[in-house]
Each structure stands twice: as C-alpha cells, then as structure tokens.
Design a protein around this motif. Structure first.
Motif, PDB file in Angstrom:
ATOM      1  N   HIS A 394       0.835  -1.199   0.000  1.00  0.00           N
ATOM      2  CA  HIS A 394       0.000   0.000   0.000  1.00  0.00           C
ATOM      3  C   HIS A 394       0.876   1.257   0.000  1.00  0.00           C
ATOM      4  CE1 HIS A 394      -3.869   1.891   0.171  1.00  0.00           C
ATOM      5  NE2 HIS A 394      -3.526   2.628   1.210  1.00  0.00           N
ATOM      6  N   ALA A 395       1.945   1.223   0.783  1.00  0.00           N
ATOM      7  CA  ALA A 395       2.866   2.351   0.771  1.00  0.00           C
ATOM      8  C   ALA A 395       3.520   2.516  -0.605  1.00  0.00           C
ATOM      9  CB  ALA A 395       3.935   2.179   1.846  1.00  0.00           C
ATOM     10  N   LEU A 396       3.890   1.406  -1.243  1.00  0.00           N
ATOM     11  CA  LEU A 396       4.473   1.480  -2.587  1.00  0.00           C
ATOM     12  C   LEU A 396       3.473   2.060  -3.578  1.00  0.00           C
ATOM     13  CD1 LEU A 396       6.783   0.831  -4.561  1.00  0.00           C
ATOM     14  CD2 LEU A 396       5.809  -1.473  -4.788  1.00  0.00           C
ATOM     15  N   ARG A 397       2.236   1.653  -3.461  1.00  0.00           N
ATOM     16  CA  ARG A 397       1.189   2.204  -4.334  1.00  0.00           C
ATOM     17  C   ARG A 397       1.085   3.716  -4.167  1.00  0.00           C
ATOM     18  NH1 ARG A 397      -5.181   0.710  -3.244  1.00  0.00           N
ATOM     19  NH2 ARG A 397      -6.124   2.378  -4.527  1.00  0.00           N
ATOM     20  N   GLN A 431      11.582  -0.008 -10.064  1.00  0.00           N
ATOM     21  CA  GLN A 431      12.445   1.177 -10.166  1.00  0.00           C
ATOM     22  C   GLN A 431      12.480   1.703 -11.599  1.00  0.00           C
ATOM     23  OE1 GLN A 431      14.594   3.150  -7.677  1.00  0.00           O
ATOM     24  NE2 GLN A 431      13.850   4.232  -9.475  1.00  0.00           N
ATOM     25  N   SER A 432      12.428   0.817 -12.580  1.00  0.00           N
ATOM     26  CA  SER A 432      12.466   1.250 -13.985  1.00  0.00           C
ATOM     27  C   SER A 432      11.220   2.021 -14.379  1.00  0.00           C
ATOM     28  CB  SER A 432      12.629   0.027 -14.902  1.00  0.00           C
ATOM     29  OG  SER A 432      11.425  -0.727 -15.003  1.00  0.00           O
ATOM     30  N   LYS A 433      10.174   1.939 -13.576  1.00  0.00           N
ATOM     31  CA  LYS A 433       8.929   2.637 -13.873  1.00  0.00           C
ATOM     32  C   LYS A 433       8.793   3.963 -13.110  1.00  0.00           C
ATOM     33  CE  LYS A 433       7.561  -0.747 -16.488  1.00  0.00           C
ATOM     34  NZ  LYS A 433       7.457  -0.590 -17.960  1.00  0.00           N
ATOM     35  N   SER A 434       9.748   4.246 -12.257  1.00  0.00           N
ATOM     36  CA  SER A 434       9.654   5.442 -11.406  1.00  0.00           C
ATOM     37  C   SER A 434      10.817   6.386 -11.649  1.00  0.00           C
ATOM     38  CB  SER A 434       9.639   5.027  -9.929  1.00  0.00           C
ATOM     39  OG  SER A 434       9.641   6.156  -9.087  1.00  0.00           O
ATOM     40  N   ARG A 435      10.539   7.666 -11.717  1.00  0.00           N
ATOM     41  CA  ARG A 435      11.591   8.675 -11.842  1.00  0.00           C
ATOM     42  C   ARG A 435      12.258   8.962 -10.502  1.00  0.00           C
ATOM     43  NH1 ARG A 435       8.658  13.229 -15.771  1.00  0.00           N
ATOM     44  NH2 ARG A 435       8.369  11.840 -17.593  1.00  0.00           N
ATOM     45  N   THR A 436      11.613   8.550  -9.428  1.00  0.00           N
ATOM     46  CA  THR A 436      12.161   8.755  -8.087  1.00  0.00           C
ATOM     47  C   THR A 436      13.052   7.582  -7.707  1.00  0.00           C
ATOM     48  OG1 THR A 436      10.156   9.962  -7.437  1.00  0.00           O
ATOM     49  CG2 THR A 436      11.551   9.105  -5.665  1.00  0.00           C
ATOM     50  N   ASP A 437      14.170   7.869  -7.078  1.00  0.00           N
ATOM     51  CA  ASP A 437      15.046   6.806  -6.593  1.00  0.00           C
ATOM     52  C   ASP A 437      14.349   6.095  -5.430  1.00  0.00           C
ATOM     53  OD1 ASP A 437      17.013   5.159  -5.636  1.00  0.00           O
ATOM     54  OD2 ASP A 437      18.540   6.704  -5.430  1.00  0.00           O
ATOM     55  N   LEU A 438      14.088   4.790  -5.605  1.00  0.00           N
ATOM     56  CA  LEU A 438      13.356   4.024  -4.607  1.00  0.00           C
ATOM     57  C   LEU A 438      14.266   3.225  -3.687  1.00  0.00           C
ATOM     58  CD1 LEU A 438      10.482   2.641  -6.885  1.00  0.00           C
ATOM     59  CD2 LEU A 438      10.379   4.611  -5.344  1.00  0.00           C
ATOM     60  N   THR A 439      15.566   3.463  -3.760  1.00  0.00           N
ATOM     61  CA  THR A 439      16.504   2.681  -2.949  1.00  0.00           C
ATOM     62  C   THR A 439      16.175   2.766  -1.468  1.00  0.00           C
ATOM     63  OG1 THR A 439      18.244   3.046  -4.592  1.00  0.00           O
ATOM     64  CG2 THR A 439      18.936   2.312  -2.396  1.00  0.00           C
ATOM     65  N   GLY A 440      15.973   3.965  -0.980  1.00  0.00           N
ATOM     66  CA  GLY A 440      15.664   4.146   0.436  1.00  0.00           C
ATOM     67  C   GLY A 440      14.325   3.541   0.811  1.00  0.00           C
ATOM     68  N   PHE A 441      13.337   3.708  -0.063  1.00  0.00           N
ATOM     69  CA  PHE A 441      12.005   3.152   0.209  1.00  0.00           C
ATOM     70  C   PHE A 441      12.087   1.632   0.334  1.00  0.00           C
ATOM     71  CE2 PHE A 441       8.074   1.187  -1.067  1.00  0.00           C
ATOM     72  CZ  PHE A 441       7.108   1.910  -0.391  1.00  0.00           C
ATOM     73  N   PHE A 442      12.675   0.982  -0.673  1.00  0.00           N
ATOM     74  CA  PHE A 442      12.746  -0.476  -0.643  1.00  0.00           C
ATOM     75  C   PHE A 442      13.603  -0.977   0.522  1.00  0.00           C
ATOM     76  CE2 PHE A 442      11.759  -0.608  -5.395  1.00  0.00           C
ATOM     77  CZ  PHE A 442      10.480  -1.094  -5.198  1.00  0.00           C
ATOM     78  N   GLY A 443      14.718  -0.314   0.754  1.00  0.00           N
ATOM     79  CA  GLY A 443      15.569  -0.737   1.861  1.00  0.00           C
ATOM     80  C   GLY A 443      14.866  -0.640   3.195  1.00  0.00           C
ATOM     81  N   TRP A 445      11.533  -0.643   3.798  1.00  0.00           N
ATOM     82  CA  TRP A 445      10.393  -1.543   3.937  1.00  0.00           C
ATOM     83  C   TRP A 445      10.772  -3.016   3.875  1.00  0.00           C
ATOM     84  CZ3 TRP A 445       5.659  -1.330   5.683  1.00  0.00           C
ATOM     85  CH2 TRP A 445       4.990  -0.095   5.765  1.00  0.00           C
ATOM     86  N   LEU A 446      11.769  -3.339   3.053  1.00  0.00           N
ATOM     87  CA  LEU A 446      12.042  -4.745   2.786  1.00  0.00           C
ATOM     88  C   LEU A 446      13.230  -5.316   3.534  1.00  0.00           C
ATOM     89  CD1 LEU A 446      11.452  -4.835  -1.083  1.00  0.00           C
ATOM     90  CD2 LEU A 446       9.865  -5.513   0.731  1.00  0.00           C
ATOM     91  N   ASP A 447      14.257  -4.503   3.763  1.00  0.00           N
ATOM     92  CA  ASP A 447      15.516  -5.043   4.268  1.00  0.00           C
ATOM     93  C   ASP A 447      15.719  -4.867   5.765  1.00  0.00           C
ATOM     94  OD1 ASP A 447      16.163  -5.723   1.646  1.00  0.00           O
ATOM     95  OD2 ASP A 447      17.126  -3.798   1.272  1.00  0.00           O
ATOM     96  N   GLN A 448      15.224  -3.781   6.314  1.00  0.00           N
ATOM     97  CA  GLN A 448      15.527  -3.512   7.719  1.00  0.00           C
ATOM     98  C   GLN A 448      14.502  -4.129   8.651  1.00  0.00           C
ATOM     99  OE1 GLN A 448      15.536   0.819   7.960  1.00  0.00           O
ATOM    100  NE2 GLN A 448      13.475   0.864   8.792  1.00  0.00           N
ATOM    101  N   ALA A 449      14.949  -4.431   9.856  1.00  0.00           N
ATOM    102  CA  ALA A 449      14.079  -4.989  10.894  1.00  0.00           C
ATOM    103  C   ALA A 449      13.717  -3.888  11.875  1.00  0.00           C
ATOM    104  CB  ALA A 449      14.773  -6.146  11.596  1.00  0.00           C
ATOM    105  N   ALA A 450      13.130  -2.827  11.347  1.00  0.00           N
ATOM    106  CA  ALA A 450      12.735  -1.680  12.158  1.00  0.00           C
ATOM    107  C   ALA A 450      11.647  -0.931  11.411  1.00  0.00           C
ATOM    108  CB  ALA A 450      13.937  -0.766  12.423  1.00  0.00           C
ATOM    109  N   ALA A 453      11.170   4.948   8.141  1.00  0.00           N
ATOM    110  CA  ALA A 453      11.113   6.383   8.424  1.00  0.00           C
ATOM    111  C   ALA A 453       9.790   6.959   7.942  1.00  0.00           C
ATOM    112  CB  ALA A 453      12.279   7.084   7.739  1.00  0.00           C
ATOM    113  N   ASP A 454       9.395   8.090   8.520  1.00  0.00           N
ATOM    114  CA  ASP A 454       8.108   8.691   8.189  1.00  0.00           C
ATOM    115  C   ASP A 454       7.924   8.929   6.694  1.00  0.00           C
ATOM    116  OD1 ASP A 454       7.340   8.636  10.787  1.00  0.00           O
ATOM    117  OD2 ASP A 454       7.286  10.816  11.075  1.00  0.00           O
ATOM    118  N   GLU A 455       8.982   9.326   5.996  1.00  0.00           N
ATOM    119  CA  GLU A 455       8.840   9.623   4.572  1.00  0.00           C
ATOM    120  C   GLU A 455       8.447   8.376   3.785  1.00  0.00           C
ATOM    121  OE1 GLU A 455      12.588  10.323   2.361  1.00  0.00           O
ATOM    122  OE2 GLU A 455      13.593   9.945   4.287  1.00  0.00           O
ATOM    123  N   TYR A 456       8.774   7.177   4.308  1.00  0.00           N
ATOM    124  CA  TYR A 456       8.408   5.934   3.642  1.00  0.00           C
ATOM    125  C   TYR A 456       7.136   5.330   4.221  1.00  0.00           C
ATOM    126  CZ  TYR A 456      13.282   6.521   2.299  1.00  0.00           C
ATOM    127  OH  TYR A 456      14.468   7.032   1.831  1.00  0.00           O
TER     128      TYR A 456
END
Length: 464
Positions: A394-397, A431-443, A445-450, A453-456
């Motif tokens: 939902h956040a990705l959407r 990522q290929s469909k977005s002009r925004t760098d999604l590295t932080g978003f994906f990291g 939501w998907l990689d961290q166990a915490a 951040a509010d922006e994501y």
C-alpha cells in the motif's frame, strides 16, 4: 497460503536450523540439492523434469496407498546417478528407460537412483517408481487424514514428496497427471481438468490433468464423499468445486468465484489456467493453500481467504518464487489483494484509514518489525509477509501513484507468467517505472528490521 491466527502466532516463534548442502565433486552424479538458502537439499541437479504421471490406489478403510509415478525428464549432464525427492511409503522398484535401476533412500527425503546405463546430456529419459504403504498423517505437511477415512494432501513447501517422487524445487515446473482408483462411493479431486470419472466393479477411477506446468507443493489429491458445485465463467472457463460432507456452508462464498476471478484478472491480467475451483475439506487444517487451479480450503475459510488463494493463482502459481526467501512475492500480493484491494473496490472500505490505524497501533511495537520482508529467514517465511506485506504494497502504491503501480504490477506478472521471479527482480522492475530513486524506500520496507522512516511510512496521499 493463508494461515489461521493460531498457526501464524506459532510460526512466528519457530526457529529451524538447516545444514548447508554438501558439495558434490563427482561430475557424473546429479547434485542432491540446489542450494536454496533456506532448504539447500530441496531439488536435485542433473536433469529437468518435464512431466509427472501418478497412478495410485487408495483404500479409505485403512489409509493404504499403492502407487506408481512415472517421471519424464531430460538429462542436463552425464548421469550415472541422480536423486529424486521422496518422503513417502516404501519403494518397491525403480526403473530407468524401462530397465531395472538400483536405488537407495538416504537423508531426510532423498531417493538416489543408479541407472543400469548412464544417461547422456540433452537426451530424454523416463523414471518409474513403484511404492506402497500407509498414508501417514503429517498434520498439514503432506497427507492429512480427515474424519471417516477421507484424506487429502496439503503443505508448503514440502507436501508433494510425501505422496510422489519428484524434483522438489520452485525452479523445475512440469505438467502433471493423476490417475486415482478408490471405492466407488468415494470421490477424488485434484488439479486441472477432470478427464475421466468412471465406476467399474465397485471401484471409481478418476483422471485429472494439468496441461500448464505446476510446482510440486501446488499439486494435490483429495479423497472424500464430495459433492460438487459446477459453474462457468463468462468466457467459458469451467469451475468445479468440491465440498466435504461438513463443508457445505462454504458454498455461498464459492458461488462468488466467477466474480473473484474477474476482479483479480482486472488487476493482474488474464487468468493463467484452463480451469478453476476449490476443494473444501473438513479435516484439521490451520491453513488454506493455493494448490494450482483448485485451492484447498480449511474449515475456517472465509470470503477473504478465497480471494487470497485465488490471487495466488497469479502470484505463486503462475509466477513462482526463485528461492524461498522471495516469499513476499507470493504472500504480500495475495494478502494485499484480499485485505486491501477487495475491501476497497468491492466493499467500499477506506483502506487509507485502515493503513493509518494499523501503523498507529504497531508503530512502536518492535516485534511487529523484527522479521524483514525481503529475507524473513528459514522457519519465518510465513510470518511478516501476511501482516506487513500489505502495508508495504500500500505504501508502494502511494509512492508511485495508482496509474504507475497497477500498470507495473500487471506488466511484471504477465512478463513472468508460467516462470519464476524474485524480489530483486521486482525491485529492479518497479524502479524502472519510477523517476524517483526508490533505494531508500525499498531498503526501509524490505531489508531492515525496524519501522520505516516517516517519509516511507506516509508517502504520497498518505501524508497528513
């Protein structure tokens, strides 16, 4: 798979240790496993399975199984020996290309086969395994023995090896056929299209065929005194659903199957198979499972569970994981579709409000964030993907906007139909469909166990 609340809680506390697969130095022996990070001894090297043909007799009075499985495969290397995955009854005989073969059972589920003549790379071969014995009740990890002699097979990821030998890996799909003989008063349900159902001399013989490739854990056999609901989609797709004697209350939900298929198809593209339906059992089962074309439904199944398992026909069955660490690709989409998109589009729910309420409730609960979505860990595959997976999507959407999000997930699914995909594949594609760098978003939501951040947590229109 959709879990009961009790089982989800139990799995969240489980820890399973798995030893690494031993290296196989002999170039003429197929590897005993394919080094999946979670289950390194799943699958086997040296060949590509093309078709499974399972013939079985089952006696409900004593749970006795007599069976023969023929495997059509192609060697991918020279082979003087190779393995099958099998954890079923006693093996009586094995042949390769109709010649007797030596065999040995070893490890947790290995059946090592040594052909009389070595196999050459690039050439097809056939393995036939005869076996017999009791169907052992595996409590949701294979055979489940239901009341009154009924039985069915369900479990993820290892149910298939309890009832037929195979190359048990997500990386080797094959077509499948089942020929089952039972007493005439019993019925047999499986995957695909029923092509035979005849009664002769007090016995019923039923054949089911799956012309589209299927993974092992997505195959099933269910034996009970079923009654049926026959429906048909507007495009002609046959829908055959089966109900155990004490599962008749589920008919009302299953009658909405044409509507559910139309809904999920509108999101992710054409329904990928030739038939559909459901198998409603009344044995003890704490999950429902997306067995291909015809999910197994536990007694507690509700409408959202049906939507969940039908969504898996796109995410999990047609598009399958490469490794079990990619499980979010299956469960996150099935959960998001059932828990957010169906309530929003069909029932008029305010899912943005539901999302915010959930974040508010669990934001400061560290245990809620402890298991990362991209790599939950062996034994934890079926935990956070259910309760955090829908939040991530939902956040990705909201990050991408509806137009980009829905077009992207549809295109990704269609592009990988009948094959495999991974979470890294999905991240790269989105990522290929977005002009925004999604590295932080994906990291986040998907990689961290915490908690992200509010922006994501609150992208796009979710911002206050």
């Amino acid at each position: 798979m959709r879990l009961s609340g009790r089982l989800c809680a139990a799995l969240a506390g489980a820890l399973v240790a798995v030893a690494a697969a031993p290296a196989n130095a002999d170039p003429l022996i197929g590897a005993p496993g394919l080094d999946d990070p979670y289950y390194p001894l799943d699958g086997n090297g040296g060949y590509d399975a093309r078709h499974y043909d399972v013939t079985l007799d089952y006696d409900p009075s004593n749970s006795q199984l007599t069976a023969t499985t023929r495997i059509d495969a192609t060697a991918t290397q020279p082979l003087r020996a190779f393995n099958l995955d099998f954890d079923g009854p006693d093996v009586r005989m094995v042949s390769v290309n109709n010649l007797p073969a030596a065999f040995d059972r070893n490890g947790e589920h290995e059946l090592t086969v040594t052909p009389l003549l070595p196999l050459l790379p690039g050439l097809p071969f056939t393995v036939t395994v005869d076996y017999a014995g009791p169907a052992e009740d595996a409590a949701g990890e294979g055979w489940t023995l239901a009341p009154g002699g009924a039985a069915f097979v369900a479990g993820e990821p290892h149910a298939a090896a309890t009832w037929y030998p195979l190359n048990d890996t997500p990386l080797d799909k094959a077509t499948f056929a089942l020929h089952a003989t039972v007493p005439a008063e019993w019925e047999v349900v499986s995957n695909g299209v029923r092509t035979q159902n005849v009664v002769t001399g007090g016995e019923r013989t039923v054949t089911w065929e799956s012309p589209q490739p299927v993974l092992g854990y997505l195959t099933t056999v269910a034996i009970d005194r079923f009654t049926y609901l026959e429906q048909r989609r507007a495009n002609g797709t046959p829908l055959l659903s089966a109900f155990a004697p004490d599962a008749q209350d589920s008919r009302a939900n299953e009658q909405r199957l044409p509507e559910i298929l139309d809904f999920v198809e509108s999101l992710y593209g054409p329904y990928p198979f030739e038939a559909a339906g459901g198998i409603y059992v009344d044995g003890e089962l704490e999950f429902s499972l997306e067995t291909q074309t015809r999910p197994i439904y536990a007694p507690w199944t509700d409408l959202q569970t049906v939507v969940h398992e039908i969504t898996h026909q796109w995410w999990g069955d047609s598009v399958s994981v490469r490794q079990w660490s990619d499980i979010c690709l299956n469960e996150c989409f099935a959960s998001y579709t059932a828990d957010y998109l169906w309530p929003e589009r069909i029932e008029g729910a305010d899912v943005d409000a539901d999302y915010r309420d959930t974040i508010e409730k669990y934001r400061d609960v560290q245990k809620f964030w402890d298991i990362p979505l991209a790599n939950p860990g062996v034994g934890y595959e079926f935990t956070s993907v259910y309760y955090r997976g829908p939040l991530f999507l939902h956040a990705l959407r909201k990050q991408l906007g509806d137009d980009i999000f829905f077009a992207a997930v549809r295109e990704f699914n269609i592009a990988h139909a009948y094959g495999n995909a991974s979470m890294p594949d999905f991240r790269t594609f989105v990522q290929s469909k977005s002009r925004t760098d999604l590295t932080g978003f994906f990291g986040s939501w998907l990689d961290q166990a915490a908690v992200p951040a509010d922006e994501y947590l609150f992208p796009g229109s979710l911002r206050g």
